[in-house]
Design a protein around this motif. Sequence first.
Motif, short mmCIF file in Angstrom:
data_model
loop_
_atom_site.label_atom_id
_atom_site.label_comp_id
_atom_site.label_asym_id
_atom_site.label_seq_id
_atom_site.Cartn_x
_atom_site.Cartn_y
_atom_site.Cartn_z
N ILE A 47 0.83 -1.20 0.00
CA ILE A 47 0.00 0.00 0.00
C ILE A 47 0.87 1.26 0.00
O ILE A 47 0.45 2.32 -0.47
CB ILE A 47 -0.94 -0.01 1.23
CG1 ILE A 47 -1.78 1.27 1.36
CG2 ILE A 47 -0.18 -0.20 2.53
CD1 ILE A 47 -2.90 1.37 0.41
N HIS A 48 2.09 1.14 0.50
CA HIS A 48 2.93 2.32 0.65
C HIS A 48 3.59 2.72 -0.67
O HIS A 48 4.00 1.87 -1.44
CB HIS A 48 4.01 2.07 1.70
CG HIS A 48 3.43 1.72 3.04
ND1 HIS A 48 2.65 2.61 3.76
CD2 HIS A 48 3.46 0.58 3.76
CE1 HIS A 48 2.25 2.02 4.88
NE2 HIS A 48 2.72 0.79 4.90
N ASN B 21 -5.76 2.72 -4.21
CA ASN B 21 -5.29 2.16 -2.94
C ASN B 21 -6.24 1.10 -2.43
O ASN B 21 -5.83 0.02 -2.01
CB ASN B 21 -5.18 3.28 -1.89
CG ASN B 21 -3.91 4.09 -2.07
OD1 ASN B 21 -2.90 3.59 -2.56
ND2 ASN B 21 -3.96 5.35 -1.67
N THR B 22 -7.53 1.42 -2.45
CA THR B 22 -8.52 0.52 -1.86
C THR B 22 -8.48 -0.85 -2.51
O THR B 22 -8.46 -1.88 -1.83
CB THR B 22 -9.93 1.12 -2.02
OG1 THR B 22 -9.96 2.38 -1.33
CG2 THR B 22 -10.98 0.20 -1.43
N VAL C 44 -5.30 -2.92 -1.98
CA VAL C 44 -5.41 -3.53 -0.65
C VAL C 44 -6.29 -4.78 -0.69
O VAL C 44 -5.92 -5.85 -0.18
CB VAL C 44 -6.00 -2.50 0.34
CG1 VAL C 44 -6.60 -3.18 1.56
CG2 VAL C 44 -4.92 -1.49 0.74
N ASP D 227 -0.76 -3.86 7.20
CA ASP D 227 -0.75 -2.55 6.54
C ASP D 227 -2.04 -2.34 5.75
O ASP D 227 -2.64 -1.26 5.77
CB ASP D 227 0.43 -2.45 5.56
CG ASP D 227 1.75 -2.22 6.28
OD1 ASP D 227 1.73 -2.05 7.52
OD2 ASP D 227 2.79 -2.22 5.60
N ASP D 228 -2.44 -3.39 5.04
CA ASP D 228 -3.63 -3.27 4.21
C ASP D 228 -4.90 -3.19 5.06
O ASP D 228 -5.81 -2.42 4.77
CB ASP D 228 -3.70 -4.47 3.24
CG ASP D 228 -2.65 -4.37 2.13
OD1 ASP D 228 -2.24 -3.23 1.81
OD2 ASP D 228 -2.25 -5.41 1.59
N PHE E 95 -5.33 0.24 6.52
CA PHE E 95 -5.88 1.19 5.56
C PHE E 95 -7.40 1.08 5.51
O PHE E 95 -8.12 2.09 5.54
CB PHE E 95 -5.29 0.92 4.17
CG PHE E 95 -5.89 1.76 3.08
CD1 PHE E 95 -5.38 3.01 2.78
CD2 PHE E 95 -7.00 1.30 2.37
CE1 PHE E 95 -5.95 3.79 1.78
CE2 PHE E 95 -7.58 2.08 1.38
CZ PHE E 95 -7.06 3.33 1.08
N GLU F 240 -9.04 2.44 8.63
CA GLU F 240 -9.03 3.90 8.68
C GLU F 240 -10.08 4.51 7.75
O GLU F 240 -10.75 5.48 8.10
CB GLU F 240 -7.63 4.37 8.28
CG GLU F 240 -7.35 5.83 8.52
CD GLU F 240 -5.90 6.17 8.15
OE1 GLU F 240 -5.68 7.24 7.60
OE2 GLU F 240 -5.01 5.31 8.40
N HIS F 241 -10.24 3.91 6.56
CA HIS F 241 -11.09 4.55 5.55
C HIS F 241 -12.51 4.01 5.47
O HIS F 241 -13.38 4.67 4.92
CB HIS F 241 -10.44 4.42 4.17
CG HIS F 241 -9.22 5.26 4.02
ND1 HIS F 241 -7.97 4.84 4.44
CD2 HIS F 241 -9.04 6.52 3.55
CE1 HIS F 241 -7.08 5.79 4.20
NE2 HIS F 241 -7.70 6.82 3.67
#
Lengths: 469, 469
Positions: free
Chosen positions: B49-50, B132-133, B136, B283-284, B287, B290-291
């Motif tokens: 993701i980064h 990004n979504t 992931v 990490d994924d 994300f 958070e979203h």
Amino acid sequence: MDKKMKRTRIADALHGGLVGQEINIKGWVRTKRGNKAVNFIALNDGSTIHNMQIVADLASFDAAQMSQITTGACIGVIGTLVESQGAGQSVEVQASAIEIYGTADPATYPLQKKGHTLEFLREIAHLRPRTNTFGVIYRIRHHMAIAIHTFFHNKGYYYFHAPLITASDCEGAGQMFQVTTLNPDSLPRTEEGQVDYRKDFFGRHTSLTVSGQLEGEMAAMALGGIYTFGPTFRAENSNTPRHLAEFWMIEPEVAFLEIEDNMDLAEEFIKYCVQWALDNCMDDISFLSEHFDKELIDRLKFVLEKPFVRLAYTEGIRILEEAVKNGVKFEFPIYWGADLASEHERYLVEVHFKTPVIMTDYPKEIKSFYMKLNDDGKTVRGMDVLFPKIGEIIGGSEREADYDKLVARANEMGVPEKDIWWYLDSRRYGTAPHSGFGLGFERLLLFVTGMSNIRDVIPFPRTPNNAEF
Amino acid sequence: MDKKMKRTRIADALHGGLVGQEINIKGWVRTKRGNKAVNFIALNDGSTIHNMQIVADLASFDAAQMSQITTGACIGVIGTLVESQGAGQSVEVQASAIEIYGTADPATYPLQKKGHTLEFLREIAHLRPRTNTFGVIYRIRHHMAIAIHTFFHNKGYYYFHAPLITASDCEGAGQMFQVTTLNPDSLPRTEEGQVDYRKDFFGRHTSLTVSGQLEGEMAAMALGGIYTFGPTFRAENSNTPRHLAEFWMIEPEVAFLEIEDNMDLAEEFIKYCVQWALDNCMDDISFLSEHFDKELIDRLKFVLEKPFVRLAYTEGIRILEEAVKNGVKFEFPIYWGADLASEHERYLVEVHFKTPVIMTDYPKEIKSFYMKLNDDGKTVRGMDVLFPKIGEIIGGSEREADYDKLVARANEMGVPEKDIWWYLDSRRYGTAPHSGFGLGFERLLLFVTGMSNIRDVIPFPRTPNNAEF
């Protein structure tokens, strides 16, 4: 019998570490033999080709119960694992209790001790996993699938599911099956009298996919490297030992790989699979070698030994023409522009080079529209991996990354732009060099098992006039 | 730019071990910002993701080239990996050379910097992996598939491919898609005027499978333990966030497992998958948390914490009736014999027990013919695993191993014996207690990702009126 006692798999028990312990074995009877004092039961539970010998002292067991233990019956046995006095096995179970889960009437059970033809076993595909041969094949099939996932996972490529039902028929790989929920006895019609697929489930005409490649490329253009591993379909009326209507395919698609990298990947991949088979399936492979194909193990080692020869199509044609000049007879004519037949591929691999061959740079006319055009304007960066005995095992290419060239090739090959608008988008936005290939899973299995009919390496084969089970 | 320099994946470069070295990074531009002296390019290659921050000193690069580097463009960068001075990243690449593989015209490229709705992204499913979504989600999808194979492989269960095209429609799991090569404009007819499917590709009427279970059982009765992992299909006209016409299913089937063992297996299996996600995809998942779903990580940990409650259907009904008596309102009525709705399942899991629930021993009328009948003659050894937020995630049962009882249940449920002759053979010959279950892969993904629409956890969703791409 103690229901709560943990079952030991025969594969684990045969390792011998449990000698002297009481264990619980469950499985299916392969054979029973013996005398008035003792019975020897060969029990198999699918965990290995090898049977566990069960020794039943007839003084301890009811004769009526013992008579039910025939080939195909399912039983559970509790007993002590001991070193065997007999030849043929290192350990055996001295039974203290036997439970019969299911009998198999010898008068009707189709899998008696005697050997059966593969043709007969295809007719009872629901029972053939119970034979040694198909136990072996399905275990190898499993191991090859695990090898494939492990290989790509370790490379950081993602397993990606392309759709099975598709409205796209532009791949050009073959005839397709229609998928529909329309009632054939009351088909909706347009004003022009055509079948009105707008009324079908998906609002359009749909088919079963022949390849997940195009969708896979969409993912590679974002995730870097992906691979598909799923069923694909061909509706060709091909009743041959090499064709299935439904088969499984592996299709890696990787950004930033050019044709040379793609060849490296294909060679590394297939050697990895073959090495995995030798490392993990040797008992099963030995069985097949003994019963079906004496050269199997040599052939597997053959592909591991040397780098694959990399050969341009044009040079391949030259070699084949030379061979013809020297008296080699082929059924199909050979000339620049011809699609190679299996006989040509095998000549190059088995006779000329004596090593697997990766052939590249084919005439564009005999390859798909998405292959990258070479600077000569005549050939494309396709590549086929050619193997002994089976011919083409992998087909792939560097993909055309240039939008204008891709559109031109699509037009030349009669692929309508409106059907591939989404595919073209990947070249319109952030295109990148990329490559991929397809491996027919059953082709790989034919090679690794040495079986000669593809219907014997898939559990329930689908072929013309055959969708039983 | 040196073509032969090995590419470094961004996930590897971000680990920092390569600081001070010259590396080659390739990927797609997420954003570019900067001033007259320097540009900062956020580059993503799908490996994480980064993004990698690329620092381009404008004195060293052509302005015309730099202007082509916009969101969505694909570039390759050679430069030195250095510790970053800026906030937000620990390392960055000081670019010495940049190659542009593909531009993305800002006037037309659909994925500009601004956020997009999930609905909009579904319409460009071919491009959404670049967000990004969806990067992931597809990485998590990959990891869950690998977790599943690893879990079963470690248990010694074999990956088994059930057929997709089937002539059998006895599973009763739902409406089926027809598969045909007949030309709808010239359908062959029998003398009675029916469509003559003997002329169809397979010589009979065929459909897409709704489950590989029955075929999987045939393999379990020989190999011991197997699992399927393949596509299945439902032709229901269900336009909901929980239904797909094409989805992937995992179906283990294991000899010698009784219902309690089956519950153990299901619980161990799903906890293994969730633990794998937390161990490998943090990490994924962060994300997504958070979203999309602030409670996601808590919910994942929730299922790992405690043993699942095991609850007989009859007791579950009693609890729900009690709840109604105490003022809880449900949309659907609750009574013994009712099929539970998602609201009931979630009440038990989220409100009453506050832990996942495995419900068992359902009324036979609401379950399939192959489930083992309990001694009460009224209930069967079905089991559903109920989860927070999504309700039923797994459905399974101990299978009826007794030939006569199975035939009686098939007759009761209207399943013609002639259609399941081969299935019945497994109980006629060497039958054994066995169990299995099915996990909808996308249901698992809904749970692990916290996404709320199933169309967002499969790459190319197939739903009524939707088979684009």
